[in-house]
Structures are given as structure tokens and as C-alpha cells.
Design an enzyme around this catalytic site. Sequence first.
Site, PDB file in Angstrom:
ATOM      1  N   VAL A 498       0.820  -1.215   0.000  1.00  0.00           N
ATOM      2  CA  VAL A 498       0.000   0.000   0.000  1.00  0.00           C
ATOM      3  C   VAL A 498       0.849   1.258   0.000  1.00  0.00           C
ATOM      4  CG1 VAL A 498      -1.889  -1.198   1.136  1.00  0.00           C
ATOM      5  CG2 VAL A 498      -0.219   0.022   2.519  1.00  0.00           C
ATOM      6  N   GLU A 499       0.185   2.398  -0.284  1.00  0.00           N
ATOM      7  CA  GLU A 499       0.810   3.724  -0.373  1.00  0.00           C
ATOM      8  C   GLU A 499       1.985   3.722  -1.341  1.00  0.00           C
ATOM      9  OE1 GLU A 499       1.617   5.591   3.365  1.00  0.00           O
ATOM     10  OE2 GLU A 499      -0.454   5.434   4.048  1.00  0.00           O
ATOM     11  N   GLY A 500       1.806   3.057  -2.458  1.00  0.00           N
ATOM     12  CA  GLY A 500       2.868   2.939  -3.457  1.00  0.00           C
ATOM     13  C   GLY A 500       3.566   1.613  -3.299  1.00  0.00           C
TER      14      GLY A 500
END
Length: 813
Positions: A498-500
Site C-alpha cells: 500500500v501507499e505505493g
Amino acid sequence: MSWFAGLALVIFFSGLSYARAPLLAWIVTSVVLTVGFSFSTGIEWPVTLVSGLLTMILVLLGFISLRRKLISKPIFAWFRTVLPNLSDTEQQALDAGTVWWDAELFSGKPEWGELLKAPKPHLSDEEQAFLDGPVDELVAMLDNWEVDQDMDLPPEAWKFMADMGFFGMIIPKKYDGLEFSAQANSAVVMKLSSGNLTAAITVMVPNSLGPAELLLHYGTDEQKQHYLPRLARGIDIPCFALTSPSAGSDAGAIPDVGIVCKGQWNGERVLGLKLTWNKRYITLAPVATVLGLAFRVMDPDHLLSETEDRGISCALIPTDLPGVETGERHLPSGTSFMNGPTRGEGVFIPIDFIIGGEEQIGQGWSMLVQSLAAGRAISLPALSVAGGKMSALMTGAYARIRKQFSTPIAYFEGVEEPLTRIAGNTYRMDAARKLTLVALDMGERPSVLTAIVKYYLTEANRDALNDAMDVHAGKGIIQGPNNYLNAFYQAIPIGITVEGANILTRTMIVFGQGAIRAHPYLLKEMQAAKEPDQEKATRDFDRALFAHIGFTISNIIRAFTMGITGARLVRSPVQSPTAHFYRQLTRMSTAFAMTADLTLLVLGGAFKFREKISGRLADVLGHLYMASAVLKNFEDDGRPTEDLPLVNWAMRDSLFLIQNRLINVLRNFPIRWMGKVIKFIIFPIGHPYTEPSDNLGKRAARLLISDNPARDRLTQGIYRSCGEDAAGLVSCAFSAVLAATAIEKRIRAHYKIAVSIDNYEELVGQALDDDIINVDEAELVRNAQHLSRKVIDVDAFSREQVERKYKVKSSTP
């Protein structure tokens, strides 16, 4: 005499380059040397000729208008042709956030004094009281196994989090929030993560990239007044929906749309948007009452402007509107937090539901990357450091408790090796976390550094937990109330993804964006290339170009000089056992800056697609930053000598990795001979860095298996109990085992038999009868062995329990 003059010429100009002297200093020095050579006897004409030619070149470069016309203008024309094309989302990502220590590392000459002047990590009394009070209370009310079985937090935990303000840590007090610092936000998430991952992730989302963060920076006054108090008090539960099945990392491909139109709202016909979306992986979506949504605004009827595609925008949508679908759940690995898809078909909202109102249409991606530039440093790094600290605390204790061949397994070198890595990695992780939070609390939004801590800390957590599982062996894989490790292990992919996603973060963001944002001149050259005013563009490019050329030459000279001298002449800002490492990081910063420059020069716009080289250079930058954080952390802690094994291991490990990544970049350099030349410049007398020694590793590992201040500092900030919960039981057993060690040694020395969980009752009784030990000592041994057995035991379930839980039928009678 001529050779001496030639040597003097080389030394003088190398010194000017090393010191990054201005052009005027070069001209003056060259004129003085040329005049001196001309009037000196014994100096042959070639030396004077070279000096004279150099003087002429330098003087001509001093005529700026002539230089621009003859040199800068043609190079500028070429530069524009090789400059990579950037999409709008890529450009907005580049524009997001600020630069901080990453710029110093790219400079090749980091100002260590500036780093050391940065504030120490600090929590206010109010923030510390929250950690010691409500956070501990929340963890204590949760049974990890029950949460896992119920697939949710109990209702009383949800109410407690809302009542105590857990969902409003980033919201200002004037909106009923707690208004905590980045340090406090991270500390809360870290402590919660060590106690219960589901609670931690539930708290993370409202306090990171989500509606509250976006409202604070971009919302209208009306939106803030309405939503922020409700979010702070937990009246509204938020989620934010970005990822679509066909658009994950490529946010520019978002298929979700909002068509500008007019529709009915509260009995009136108003201008608004008809939304259609299909999102997945959205944390808190199943229970959210307000949905933050990223989508593309389309204006086919030109109700807003002549532009049809208005770009990515963000809006807040009450989930009880007709057409909004939530409630279904995904089951993320190893956890029970609320996560699921959300869909919408023909959902009408007024135009003022867009965050920031109509003025912010098309600014959604910029909002998100600006918020991510800061938020990426808080939640996932905190969760990762919690995993490292728990691995250190539990694995060290378990390795001291568990015996094989009548010896604690901690003393076997095969176990000592992963213990060392856990200890060293955790120290480095926590140092990087704290330093980045200091930057945030100073007002910085360092997008490259936050990407570094997101990637390297989640990966280090994966390594630490892998090592922890190896040491625990069977104990770690059997699920049940007594397993304190398995949930962390199963949840590893969440932080990685997540988040990239980490692959993207390493290969495209850390160095890809860092090379442009943090480089002292490259961004200026790119900005000049986009300047419509040709005269200004040429002037700006000329200024940046010649500064860049001087910068590159300086780094070449500096890298070779430090390679020859081993950086012994480099000044360190401290006189302590770590002084050597400041010098070596300066050397590697210079080597990195030179290699990065020459790589970009050779590859040009094609660099964007050379992700293997980019990834290796990202590793160099990442470890330069984390190693800087280690040195800063050691100073902030007051240089405790007990921590030196951890500091030395982390520094030597980072330097060894930096060296090897640079070598691999140069082995795969697009121009082979050039790669060999650069390698010789950086490492003229061989490779100076080696892996941390076995003896150093032993000293680091031993810190985890005894009660000492270094272990306390390393594991500070996580939830610790000494009770019947699985992790608390290990801590109790560890203390009991240490207290009984000397007594057990006495028994073993007398009877030539080691005390174990199988024979302790008999041996203790005999030792009491023979007056080898007293009653109190006997009780210490019994308690240690009793608790050790409880720690070693694993859970077992009846067939009926298993079949009922997983709704399966046995294939055996």
C-alpha cells in the site's frame, strides 16, 4: 623544474575544484600561475602553454554573453530534445513536497552540522500521557485471538477509540481534535501495532492519507466546520478510495468519472456531478459513513468551461446516498481490519462536495501527492518499526528461554546471526523513522525521504520478521492464542503493497524523483527548458549548466582524492567513536553524486526506463539517509557506549551495501569503459568496506538476550506487559530465566545435569535436600521453568473447533 610546475598546476586546480571555488578564483589563480611560469627559468614551454591556454579558456568563460551564444545555446537545444516527456501526474508528483537532507546527500558535500542541529525527537506531556493512558488501555482491552476469530474489534473498542479521540490525532483542537505532532502520531501507531495490528490500522487511516488530511489543507471553511469535528469525535468514520481494478500505480489511468450536470438536491436543481466508480482495497470502506473519492471530472456539455477533461479531483460523499455501495469486505492477510470495495452508479452530488469546492477541480492528484509526501513517513514506518522492535524483544527473549542440547539457542552462532540482523536493522529503522518525523515537525514535506522510509522500513520489517520466524521455528507457525508473531508475519505484504507498491517506490520514486528534486541543478535546467521566454530560458540554463559542470568536476576530484586518502582528511563534526563514519558517508555521498550525474548524462531521457540501475542508485541514496539517521540518533541519545555495537553494525552494513550497489551500477553502465573509469575514480585502491565482523555481530546479538539499557532503548515505545497474554508471558519468562540462571548453574555444577522443563522438579527437590539451594532460590528456578514451558507450548484445537471455524468437513472418519 618543469615537472614540479606541472604538478603545481594540477594541485592548484584540483584544490580549487575540491573546494568548489568560484570561476573568479580559477581565473585569478590561472593568471598568477601563467605569469609566474612565463618569468621563471627552467620551466619548459609546454607547461607555460598549457597554463596559458587554460587561462584563455577561463577568461572566455567569464564573458557570459559570449559563453551563452557559443556553448550554452547549442547544448540547450540538445537538452530539450533528450528531456523525458512527463505526464501531468508525473509532473505533479515532482512538484510535491520539499527537499531536506536528501539535497545534502545529492550535493556530495553534506553539511553534517546542519543535521546535528535539527531538534531531538520529542513528545509533549499531553502526548506522552495519551500513550501511557488511552493507548495502553485500548491494547489491554483487546484479545488478539478473539479479534482474529471475530474478524473485527469489539464494539467497546470502537466506542473507546471514538470517545478518546483516536480518529482525530491530526485534527486541530479548534475542531475538537488532539492536534498531535507527527512524532506523537507515529508513536501511537507504533505502540498500537505492537499490541494489536487491527486496532493500529483502524487508527492509521483517519490520521494519514484521507478526508481529514485533505480537508485541513484544501477544504473550504464550510467543509472544515462540518466534517472535522465529526471526524475528530468519531461521529463520522472516513475512508479514501483511490485504487481501481485497472488503475493502481498508474493513477493517471483512473477510469472513475464524474460527469458535470444539473440534478436535484434537497428539492432544488443545482450544478453537480453524476459519479460512477469501482474501487477496491479501501480500508474502513465497509463501515465508513463518509467516502473520500478520487475520480476524473468530465464536462461534455461545457457547463464549467470549454475544457472537457478537467482532470483528477477529490470529493466527500456520504455513504448513505442512493447508489453508493459499501459493506463488502476483503480479507487482508493476517489481520481483521475493515477493508473492502466500494462502487457507485449514477450517484449525484452537488459541485460543492468537491474538496475545496469548484476551484479545486482538477487538483486532486496534486492534493494526494502533496499529502502523501508527509503521510508516507508516519503510519507504515511506525507499523514496520513496531514489527522490528517486537521481533527484537520477543526473539531475543525466546532464544534465551528455549534450550536445545542443554544450552539456550541464543548461544548457537546459527541463531546468533539472525539475532544480529534483527538488532541492527531495528536500530537503523527506528533512527530513520525518528529523523524523518523531526523533519515533518519542522514543517518539511520531504517527498523523497518519506518514500525512502516507506520502502526501506517495510522491507527491513520483512527481513526482521523472517529472521524472527526462523528462530522461533515451529513455535512461530502454529496459530492460536499463544502465537505472538504469526499475525505480524502474515501482515507483511500489506505494508509492502500500500501507499505505493515497493517495487514502484524503489525503482521510480526514490531515485527517479530524487535525482530531479534533490539534485542542486538538474531541476533548474529542466525548468529552464520549459520556460517560454527564450532569453530568460537561455540565461537560466546557462547559469545552471556551468554550475552543474563545476559541480560534476568537483565531485570527480573529491571522489578520487577521498578514494586515495580513505577520506582521512575529511572533517568530522564530532570527536567520538563515530567520527570515522561521518568521513566515510561524506566519501560515499560524493561518489553517489558523481555516479548519478554521469548516469543521467549518458542515459538522458532513457533513464526513466532503466529501472535496475535506478533501483541500485535508490539503494545507495536510501542507505546514505538511513546511515545519517543512525549517527544523528546516537548523538540525540547522548552517545551511550552500550549502543555502539548496534551503531557500528548498522553503519558497516550500510556502507558495505552502498559500495556493492555502486559497483553493480558501474558493472552495468551503458558505456562499459566509462563505468570502469568511474569505478577506478571511486575505488582507486580497492574496495574499502566489508560486512560487519562476526565478533561485532555477537556483541549486537547479546544485547537482545540480557536485561540492559541498550535493549530497553531499542525496544522503547512498544506495548509491554507481564501477564497472561502471549507476548507478556514471554517477557515474564525471560525475566524469570535471567533471575534463575546463576542458581541453575550451581545445580548443574554440582550434579553435572542441566536443569530443564522435564527434570526441574526432581533436581530442585534434590538440591534443596542437599542444601545446594534455599527455598527462595528453589522457587525462582521452579517459576522460570514453569513459565518457560508455557512459552514453548503451542496451541491445539479439537477437530470440531477447526471444522466449525473454517466450515470444512473432515475427509477422515
